[in-house]
Design a protein around this motif. Sequence first.
Motif, PDB file in Angstrom:
ATOM      1  N   VAL A 181      30.803  11.238   5.298  1.00 59.78           N
ATOM      2  CA  VAL A 181      32.068  10.725   4.766  1.00 59.78           C
ATOM      3  C   VAL A 181      33.285  11.317   5.468  1.00 59.78           C
ATOM      4  CG1 VAL A 181      31.056  10.249   2.488  1.00 59.78           C
ATOM      5  CG2 VAL A 181      32.272  12.390   2.851  1.00 59.78           C
TER       6      VAL A 181
ATOM      7  N   LEU B   5      31.164   6.670   5.931  1.00 53.97           N
ATOM      8  CA  LEU B   5      31.926   6.007   4.864  1.00 53.97           C
ATOM      9  C   LEU B   5      33.339   6.577   4.829  1.00 53.97           C
ATOM     10  CD1 LEU B   5      31.902   4.222   2.215  1.00 53.97           C
ATOM     11  CD2 LEU B   5      31.247   6.330   1.003  1.00 53.97           C
TER      12      LEU B   5
ATOM     13  N   SER C  41      23.814   7.284  -0.465  1.00 57.11           N
ATOM     14  CA  SER C  41      23.696   6.345   0.666  1.00 57.11           C
ATOM     15  C   SER C  41      23.187   7.002   1.940  1.00 57.11           C
ATOM     16  CB  SER C  41      25.057   5.713   0.955  1.00 57.11           C
ATOM     17  OG  SER C  41      25.967   6.710   1.419  1.00 57.11           O
TER      18      SER C  41
ATOM     19  N   GLY D 284      34.636   1.345   4.960  1.00 61.79           N
ATOM     20  CA  GLY D 284      34.752   1.634   3.537  1.00 61.79           C
ATOM     21  C   GLY D 284      36.107   1.189   3.039  1.00 61.79           C
TER      22      GLY D 284
ATOM     23  N   ALA E 150      29.604   1.607  -0.397  1.00 60.57           N
ATOM     24  CA  ALA E 150      28.809   2.469   0.480  1.00 60.57           C
ATOM     25  C   ALA E 150      27.484   1.780   0.817  1.00 60.57           C
ATOM     26  CB  ALA E 150      28.546   3.811  -0.204  1.00 60.57           C
TER      27      ALA E 150
ATOM     28  N   LEU F  87      25.153   8.240   3.994  1.00 62.54           N
ATOM     29  CA  LEU F  87      26.266   8.148   4.941  1.00 62.54           C
ATOM     30  C   LEU F  87      27.024   9.475   4.965  1.00 62.54           C
ATOM     31  CD1 LEU F  87      27.730   4.723   3.714  1.00 62.54           C
ATOM     32  CD2 LEU F  87      26.574   5.093   5.908  1.00 62.54           C
TER      33      LEU F  87
ATOM     34  N   SER G  19      26.592   0.460   4.583  1.00 63.60           N
ATOM     35  CA  SER G  19      25.426   1.112   5.166  1.00 63.60           C
ATOM     36  C   SER G  19      24.381   0.079   5.582  1.00 63.60           C
ATOM     37  CB  SER G  19      24.852   2.103   4.151  1.00 63.60           C
ATOM     38  OG  SER G  19      23.605   2.547   4.561  1.00 63.60           O
TER      39      SER G  19
ATOM     40  N   ALA H 237      28.529   9.318  -3.332  1.00 62.06           N
ATOM     41  CA  ALA H 237      28.194   8.186  -2.449  1.00 62.06           C
ATOM     42  C   ALA H 237      27.456   8.684  -1.211  1.00 62.06           C
ATOM     43  CB  ALA H 237      29.463   7.446  -2.036  1.00 62.06           C
ATOM     44  N   ARG H 238      27.875   9.831  -0.732  1.00 60.63           N
ATOM     45  CA  ARG H 238      27.253  10.454   0.434  1.00 60.63           C
ATOM     46  C   ARG H 238      25.779  10.741   0.142  1.00 60.63           C
ATOM     47  NH1 ARG H 238      26.509  15.713   1.980  1.00 60.63           N
ATOM     48  NH2 ARG H 238      27.185  16.251   4.110  1.00 60.63           N
TER      49      ARG H 238
END
Length: 289
Positions: free
Chosen positions: A110, A74, A106, A49, A63, A108, A67, A102-103
């Motif tokens: 963090v 991330l 995506s 990231g 992200a 992902l 991913s 974003a978490r």
Amino acid sequence: MERHIEEENQKHSNTSPEPLVYRQADSKNTVVNVNGIEIGGEKIVIIAGPCAVESKEQLLETAKLVSSAGAVILRGGAYKPRTSPYSFQGLGEEGLKYLSLARKESGLSVVTEVMDTRQMDLVCQYTDIVQIGSRNMSNFPLLKEAGKCGKPVLFKRGLMATIDEYLMATEYILSEGNNQVILCERGIRTFENSTRNTLDLSAVPVLKRKTHLPVIVDPSHGTGYNWIVPSMAKAAVAVGADGLMIEVHSKPGDALSDGAQSLYPKDFVQLMSDLDKIAQAVGREIFHH
Ligand code: PEP
Ligand code: MN
């Protein structure tokens, strides 16, 4: 246990009780579990990231791309430890909010840095892993807070720290009851100035021998230049790193921090495919969702 390891450990035994950080004859590797992602197990975990969270759009775009290239965590700083107080200091809580967005979008997990004990509770509300940066390796009150925070900690080696100093600093986190600590080699200060820092890859096997904790490598801060990052990332996997943390930016030239060391998306994609082969060559594989 081999004798010289025993002797090395012995040096610390007059500080009673016995440090938890050192590997004992029977100690199994500690596996750090982040939402089912195991760091320090068989597989190699890729964290990627931007250096800093700069805007909602930047973070969401990055992200998505890291991913799809195969990263599972991330990174992005909301509080940035900058050399100059006049440089971009990070978006603070606004940045934390973009990280949690974003978490969500995506899938992902963090990781983000905490620089001050007063930010610990707030940062923990938004992140899966709390990062403690190089400049705070010897900030013992912060380390103790991290030991009590209830989240996994990504703990970076200090710029001028020996491995044993680094491990005894780690002990401050463990001694508060948190063994979910990921160590990170990110380069040390030497006389060499062709690179931003000297990435000490020998620290990986040394740390793996001395401690049961997982060890990852940050070739971005470790070298300072994006053209060298893929080589050192591959070397890190070859020497036994349990993961990598890599800075990626969609437009490195426009980055508000650490642009020179940030990979272009296409180079990150290429690196991820090369890493699969290196991991396989050393009997491991890259963790994919
Ligand atoms: C970072 O990872 O955002 C960072 C500031 O790194 P370091 O603490 O290793 O300089
Ligand atoms: Mn950075």
